[in-house]
Design a protein around this motif. Structure first.
Motif, PDB file in Angstrom:
ATOM      1  N   PRO A   4      15.273  -3.778   6.342  1.00 53.16           N
ATOM      2  CA  PRO A   4      16.326  -4.519   5.637  1.00 53.16           C
ATOM      3  C   PRO A   4      16.301  -4.395   4.121  1.00 53.16           C
ATOM      4  N   HIS A   5      15.298  -3.770   3.532  1.00 53.57           N
ATOM      5  CA  HIS A   5      15.218  -3.683   2.068  1.00 53.57           C
ATOM      6  C   HIS A   5      15.317  -2.231   1.614  1.00 53.57           C
ATOM      7  N   VAL A   6      15.950  -2.036   0.484  1.00 51.55           N
ATOM      8  CA  VAL A   6      16.120  -0.714  -0.104  1.00 51.55           C
ATOM      9  C   VAL A   6      14.968  -0.448  -1.074  1.00 51.55           C
ATOM     10  N   VAL A  11       6.354  12.842  -2.754  1.00 49.22           N
ATOM     11  CA  VAL A  11       7.133  11.780  -3.365  1.00 49.22           C
ATOM     12  C   VAL A  11       6.613  10.438  -2.866  1.00 49.22           C
ATOM     13  N   ARG A  12       6.625   9.455  -3.767  1.00 48.88           N
ATOM     14  CA  ARG A  12       6.192   8.110  -3.397  1.00 48.88           C
ATOM     15  C   ARG A  12       7.328   7.136  -3.689  1.00 48.88           C
ATOM     16  N   GLY A  13       7.717   6.383  -2.672  1.00 53.80           N
ATOM     17  CA  GLY A  13       8.731   5.350  -2.829  1.00 53.80           C
ATOM     18  C   GLY A  13       8.099   3.973  -2.798  1.00 53.80           C
ATOM     19  N   LEU A  14       8.779   3.012  -3.399  1.00 51.10           N
ATOM     20  CA  LEU A  14       8.271   1.646  -3.474  1.00 51.10           C
ATOM     21  C   LEU A  14       9.302   0.720  -2.842  1.00 51.10           C
ATOM     22  N   PHE A  15       8.842  -0.093  -1.860  1.00 53.29           N
ATOM     23  CA  PHE A  15       9.720  -0.984  -1.131  1.00 53.29           C
ATOM     24  C   PHE A  15       9.222  -2.426  -1.217  1.00 53.29           C
ATOM     25  N   PRO A  16      10.131  -3.396  -1.317  1.00 52.68           N
ATOM     26  CA  PRO A  16       9.722  -4.791  -1.172  1.00 52.68           C
ATOM     27  C   PRO A  16       9.177  -5.020   0.241  1.00 52.68           C
ATOM     28  N   ASN A  17       8.227  -5.923   0.362  1.00 53.14           N
ATOM     29  CA  ASN A  17       7.642  -6.217   1.678  1.00 53.14           C
ATOM     30  C   ASN A  17       7.248  -7.687   1.745  1.00 53.14           C
ATOM     31  N   VAL A  18       8.177  -8.546   1.302  1.00 51.07           N
ATOM     32  CA  VAL A  18       7.896  -9.982   1.214  1.00 51.07           C
ATOM     33  C   VAL A  18       7.531 -10.550   2.572  1.00 51.07           C
ATOM     34  N   ASP A  19       8.199 -10.092   3.617  1.00 52.59           N
ATOM     35  CA  ASP A  19       7.977 -10.646   4.954  1.00 52.59           C
ATOM     36  C   ASP A  19       6.803 -10.003   5.678  1.00 52.59           C
ATOM     37  N   GLY A  20       6.181  -8.998   5.063  1.00 49.71           N
ATOM     38  CA  GLY A  20       5.041  -8.344   5.699  1.00 49.71           C
ATOM     39  C   GLY A  20       5.400  -7.552   6.939  1.00 49.71           C
ATOM     40  N   LEU A  21       6.643  -7.045   7.025  1.00 49.82           N
ATOM     41  CA  LEU A  21       7.052  -6.272   8.198  1.00 49.82           C
ATOM     42  C   LEU A  21       6.381  -4.910   8.235  1.00 49.82           C
ATOM     43  N   LEU A  22       6.028  -4.394   7.055  1.00 47.77           N
ATOM     44  CA  LEU A  22       5.401  -3.080   6.989  1.00 47.77           C
ATOM     45  C   LEU A  22       3.904  -3.225   6.777  1.00 47.77           C
ATOM     46  N   LEU A  23       3.143  -2.394   7.463  1.00 51.17           N
ATOM     47  CA  LEU A  23       1.690  -2.353   7.312  1.00 51.17           C
ATOM     48  C   LEU A  23       1.268  -0.941   6.938  1.00 51.17           C
ATOM     49  N   ILE A  52      -9.295  -6.549   0.423  1.00 50.06           N
ATOM     50  CA  ILE A  52      -7.951  -7.124   0.434  1.00 50.06           C
ATOM     51  C   ILE A  52      -6.949  -5.999   0.229  1.00 50.06           C
ATOM     52  N   VAL A  53      -5.971  -5.943   1.112  1.00 52.26           N
ATOM     53  CA  VAL A  53      -4.897  -4.960   1.002  1.00 52.26           C
ATOM     54  C   VAL A  53      -3.637  -5.691   0.554  1.00 52.26           C
ATOM     55  N   GLN A  54      -3.131  -5.324  -0.615  1.00 52.47           N
ATOM     56  CA  GLN A  54      -1.900  -5.937  -1.110  1.00 52.47           C
ATOM     57  C   GLN A  54      -0.717  -5.256  -0.447  1.00 52.47           C
ATOM     58  N   LEU A  55       0.096  -6.036   0.273  1.00 49.96           N
ATOM     59  CA  LEU A  55       1.183  -5.489   1.079  1.00 49.96           C
ATOM     60  C   LEU A  55       2.552  -5.599   0.427  1.00 49.96           C
ATOM     61  N   HIS A  56       2.683  -6.426  -0.589  1.00 56.66           N
ATOM     62  CA  HIS A  56       3.983  -6.575  -1.256  1.00 56.66           C
ATOM     63  C   HIS A  56       3.820  -6.310  -2.745  1.00 56.66           C
ATOM     64  N   PRO A  57       4.524  -5.290  -3.257  1.00 61.49           N
ATOM     65  CA  PRO A  57       5.341  -4.313  -2.519  1.00 61.49           C
ATOM     66  C   PRO A  57       4.469  -3.323  -1.772  1.00 61.49           C
ATOM     67  N   ALA A 110      -9.879 -14.510  -4.294  1.00 58.68           N
ATOM     68  CA  ALA A 110      -8.943 -13.401  -4.090  1.00 58.68           C
ATOM     69  C   ALA A 110      -8.177 -13.146  -5.381  1.00 58.68           C
ATOM     70  N   PRO A 111      -8.255 -11.935  -5.945  1.00 58.53           N
ATOM     71  CA  PRO A 111      -7.526 -11.663  -7.187  1.00 58.53           C
ATOM     72  C   PRO A 111      -6.044 -11.406  -6.977  1.00 58.53           C
ATOM     73  N   VAL A 112      -5.652 -11.038  -5.735  1.00 61.08           N
ATOM     74  CA  VAL A 112      -4.258 -10.746  -5.431  1.00 61.08           C
ATOM     75  C   VAL A 112      -3.924 -11.339  -4.065  1.00 61.08           C
ATOM     76  N   ALA A 113      -2.634 -11.475  -3.805  1.00 61.62           N
ATOM     77  CA  ALA A 113      -2.194 -11.862  -2.467  1.00 61.62           C
ATOM     78  C   ALA A 113      -2.268 -10.640  -1.569  1.00 61.62           C
ATOM     79  N   GLY A 114      -2.675 -10.834  -0.330  1.00 60.94           N
ATOM     80  CA  GLY A 114      -2.754  -9.696   0.576  1.00 60.94           C
ATOM     81  C   GLY A 114      -3.380 -10.078   1.903  1.00 60.94           C
ATOM     82  N   ARG A 115      -3.748  -9.042   2.635  1.00 56.70           N
ATOM     83  CA  ARG A 115      -4.343  -9.218   3.965  1.00 56.70           C
ATOM     84  C   ARG A 115      -5.780  -8.725   3.946  1.00 56.70           C
TER      85      ARG A 115
END
Length: 361
Positions: free
Chosen positions: A239-241, A257-269, A193-198, A166-171
């Protein structure tokens, strides 16, 4: 007389509304509608998308000896997901190493002979033609060593490519091929592999002025301080801005427009529908706010239960705005200071008399 008595009883019940026939009024917790100065906000419908999507493909041909890719599981960078049978490539590496070793031994021997020939040439014991022949042998073996070194490097790379990591962390997405399957560069993606964070959130704005406006008291346009917030489908605040990550399009009414959010906990899919609130500081305005817990919804939209005169309950339709922490902006339908029920509303209906206490707001 009996009919008249029944009519009087029914009239008495209707006059009482939904109030219990006996007992004290039910206790409810209330919070006052507050009016506060908050940053300007604009809310848009958006959708999440993966920060990066990587398709894993085999770089060499062979038979899968091991498959360690858990279906729909999370992986870490460097984790081995597939192993192609390394035996053919180990043999190739051994042959390349042996060939290079022979070439290097021959080169060392010919180099010594060339040095002796140089001495004989200088002593006049060898012709220049014969010495040139020795130099040609040396150049030929030197070329063989270089070619052998390149072949050895290539063989090492091919052997290393039997481990697919796996070249990146992901699902992981998709179903992995089974052990024993024959794979190669032409096989296609083994797994994705789908990188979820960010994570990205994409949305459209209808006016360019949403992103760019004159600063109060100054002339000219500037990009103000903008942050992004997300409201999830269940009405809670993520919980993250987030931050703006770019725009696409030339027409202001079609600006993507494209926004970028942290997703350390994987709450967003990827593929989730969300409400994106663009918060622009420096342009504050007075807004009404109520605790989100007091806002209810039905098929007609949003409403609250308020406690009015004589502590009687009233249903009030409202127009809501963005979510500010645990409170909701109310654009229309309420006045500052009105009391909204935020606790104990179970079984409470419009027209009932209640016993209100100030709750946590």
């Amino acid at each position: 007389m009996r009919v008249a008595s029944l009519g009087l009883a029914l009239a008495a019940l209707l006059a009482c509304g939904d109030q219990p026939a006996s007992g004290p009024p039910p206790d409810v917790a209330v919070a006052a509608v507050s009016e506060e100065e908050i940053p300007a906000t604009y809310t848009f419908a958006g959708r999440t998308e993966a920060f990066r999507t990587v398709e894993l493909r085999a770089q060499v041909e062979g038979v899968l000896a091991q498959v360690n890719a858990p279906e729909a599981g999370d992986v870490r960078p460097g984790e081995v997901l597939f192993t192609i049978d390394p035996a053919p490539y180990e043999a190739e590496l051994a042959r390349a190493q042996a060939k290079l070793d022979r070439s290097e031994r021959n080169l060392a021997r010919v180099r010594e002979e060339l040095e002796r020939a140089r001495g004989r040439l200088e002593a006049g014991e060898m012709s220049e033609k014969n010495f040139a022949r020795e130099e040609a042998r040396h150049r030929d073996l030197l070329s063989q060593v270089r070619t052998g070194g390149t072949a050895l490097t290539r063989a090492r790379g091919r052997l290393a490519n039997t481990l697919i990591t796996a070249p990146v962390a992901g699902r992981l997405l998709g179903s992995a091929p089974e052990v024993g399957s024959r794979v190669g560069p032409e096989t296609g993606a083994l797994i994705t592999i789908v990188q979820l964070h960010p994570i990205y959130v994409r949305f459209r704005v209808d006016q360019l002025d949403t992103l760019r406006q004159p600063e109060p008291g100054r002339t000219g346009n500037r990009v103000p301080s903008i942050t992004l917030e997300l409201e999830l489908a269940d009405g809670t605040l993520y919980p993250h801005v987030g931050q703006l990550a770019g725009t696409k399009g030339e027409e202001p009414s079609q600006l993507e427009v494209r926004g970028l959010f942290p997703n350390v906990d994987g709450l967003l899919l990827p593929g989730q529908d969300v409400n994106v609130t663009l918060v622009r500081r420096g342009r504050e305005s007075e807004k009404l706010l109520v605790p989100q817990v007091g806002v209810q919804r039905d098929w007609r939209g949003s409403f609250v239960l308020i406690v009015g005169e004589a502590n009687r309950v009233e249903r009030r339709r409202i127009t809501t705005g963005s979510l500010r922490g645990d409170r909701r902006v109310v654009e229309d339908g309420l006045l500052a200071g009105e009391r909204v029920i935020v606790g104990g509303a179970e079984g409470v209906r419009p027209g009932m008399t209640v016993s209100p206490t100030v709750g946590d707001s």
